[in-house]
Enzyme design. Structure first.
Site, PDB file in Angstrom:
ATOM      1  N   ALA A  44       1.778  -4.389  -0.153  1.00 32.23           N
ATOM      2  CA  ALA A  44       1.817  -3.861  -1.521  1.00 32.23           C
ATOM      3  C   ALA A  44       0.403  -3.747  -2.068  1.00 32.23           C
ATOM      4  CB  ALA A  44       2.660  -4.767  -2.423  1.00 32.23           C
ATOM      5  N   GLU A  55      -1.754   1.250   1.443  1.00 30.40           N
ATOM      6  CA  GLU A  55      -1.604  -0.194   1.476  1.00 30.40           C
ATOM      7  C   GLU A  55      -0.966  -0.669   2.782  1.00 30.40           C
ATOM      8  OE1 GLU A  55      -2.890  -2.303  -0.550  1.00 30.40           O
ATOM      9  OE2 GLU A  55      -3.650  -0.753  -1.909  1.00 30.40           O
ATOM     10  N   ARG A 114      -2.054 -16.479  -3.233  1.00 31.13           N
ATOM     11  CA  ARG A 114      -1.964 -16.019  -4.620  1.00 31.13           C
ATOM     12  C   ARG A 114      -2.517 -17.100  -5.521  1.00 31.13           C
ATOM     13  NH1 ARG A 114      -1.936 -10.683  -4.610  1.00 31.13           N
ATOM     14  NH2 ARG A 114      -0.099  -9.761  -3.568  1.00 31.13           N
ATOM     15  N   GLU A 130      -3.165  -3.251   5.022  1.00 26.43           N
ATOM     16  CA  GLU A 130      -2.698  -4.637   5.157  1.00 26.43           C
ATOM     17  C   GLU A 130      -2.068  -4.932   6.510  1.00 26.43           C
ATOM     18  OE1 GLU A 130      -0.276  -5.712   1.806  1.00 26.43           O
ATOM     19  OE2 GLU A 130      -2.002  -5.689   0.443  1.00 26.43           O
ATOM     20  N   GLU A 141      -7.200 -10.464   1.543  1.00 27.38           N
ATOM     21  CA  GLU A 141      -6.605  -9.720   2.656  1.00 27.38           C
ATOM     22  C   GLU A 141      -7.215 -10.100   3.995  1.00 27.38           C
ATOM     23  OE1 GLU A 141      -6.658  -5.557   1.906  1.00 27.38           O
ATOM     24  OE2 GLU A 141      -5.248  -5.678   0.231  1.00 27.38           O
TER      25      GLU A 141
END
Length: 212
Positions: free
Chosen positions: A79, A96, A67, A100, A145
Site C-alpha cells: 500500500a 506500490e 509502524r 514494496e 521499506e
C-alpha cells in the site's frame, strides 16, 4: 428544526491548526440541529491505495512493516499514498506493488473502498484485487521499506490470521475479508468492480491546499 436525516451540516467557519507533509489539521465550526454549532477537528490526508495481490497458487502477498505510532511491525497489504495531485489510483497501486514487493500484475479490479476513520479524518483508501503476478526489478527501498518482510500465504490462511487478531491493520482486514466475501458470493475466480469505478470519497482537501 429539521426532521432526522434532513439537516444541512453547513461549515460556518474553518481554521488551519497544522499543515505537514502528508496531513493537515483544521477545525471547522459546523451548524448542528436545533440552531447550535460545534467544533469538529478534521485531519486532511492525501488518500491511499492498497493491493490484494493473489498469485497463481492462490497465495496472497503480505508485508510485515514497522509502524511507529504503534511501536511494532504489522502484517499489511502492499500500500501507499497517492503521491501526486490528481494521480490515477491504479497507477499508484501498480507503483506500490512494484516498490514494496517487486511484482507486477496483469489483471486488476476494484475490490473495496474504505473510509479509514470518518469521525475525524477524510483519509480514504481504494483497495484493488490484482492477479496474474510476475516478478520485476524492485527499486532500492528506503526508510521503513528497507526492513520489509514479504510473505505469501494461502488466501484461507490470510482470512484465518485476520479473524485470529494476527492482522489488525484496517486496510488489510478490509481487503482480505472483502476478497473472502466476494469469493463466497461469486466463486474463487471472482473479480471486483471496474478499476475506474467512481470513488466518491477520494480525499481532495489536502491536494487543494497544496495547489493553493
Amino acid at each position: 428544526m429539521s426532521r432526522p436525516g434532513q439537516h444541512d451540516f453547513d461549515t460556518l467557519d474553518s481554521r488551519t491548526v497544522y499543515e505537514g507533509a502528508i496531513v493537515a489539521l483544521r477545525v471547522d465550526r459546523v451548524a448542528m440541529p436545533g440552531g447550535r454549532a460545534a467544533d469538529r477537528e478534521v485531519v486532511e490526508h492525501h488518500g491511499a491505495v492498497a493491493v490484494v495481490a493473489v498469485d497463481d497458487r492462490d497465495h496472497l502477498v503480505l508485508i510485515n512493516q514497522y509502524r511507529h505510532p504503534l511501536g511494532r511491525r504489522l502484517w499489511e497489504l502492499p500500500a501507499g499514498l497517492l503521491d501526486a495531485v490528481g494521480e490515477d489510483p491504479l497507477d499508484a497501486a501498480a507503483r506500490e506493488l512494484a516498490e514494496e514487493t517487486g511484482l507486477a500484475a496483469a489483471h486488476w479490479s476494484t475490490l473495496v473502498d474504505v473510509a479509514v476513520s470518518p469521525g475525524f479524518t477524510d483519509e480514504a483508501i481504494r483497495v484493488y484485487l490484482a492477479t496474474g503476478l510476475t516478478d520485476i526489478e524492485r527499486p532500492d527501498p528506503e526508510h521503513e521499506e528497507a526492513d520489509l518482510e514479504i510473505l505469501r500465504v494461502p488466501v484461507a490462511e490470510a482470512v484465518d490470521r485476520a479473524l485470529a487478531g494476527e492482522i489488525v491493520n484496517a486496510t488489510a482486514l478490509s481487503g482480505i475479508l472483502a476478497l473472502a466475501a466476494l469469493r463466497a458470493r461469486d466463486g474463487v475466480g471472482a473479480v471486483g468492480r471496474l478499476v475506474d469505478s467512481a470513488w466518491v470519497d477520494r480525499p481532495t482537501a489536502f491536494d487543494r491546499r497544496g495547489r493553493a
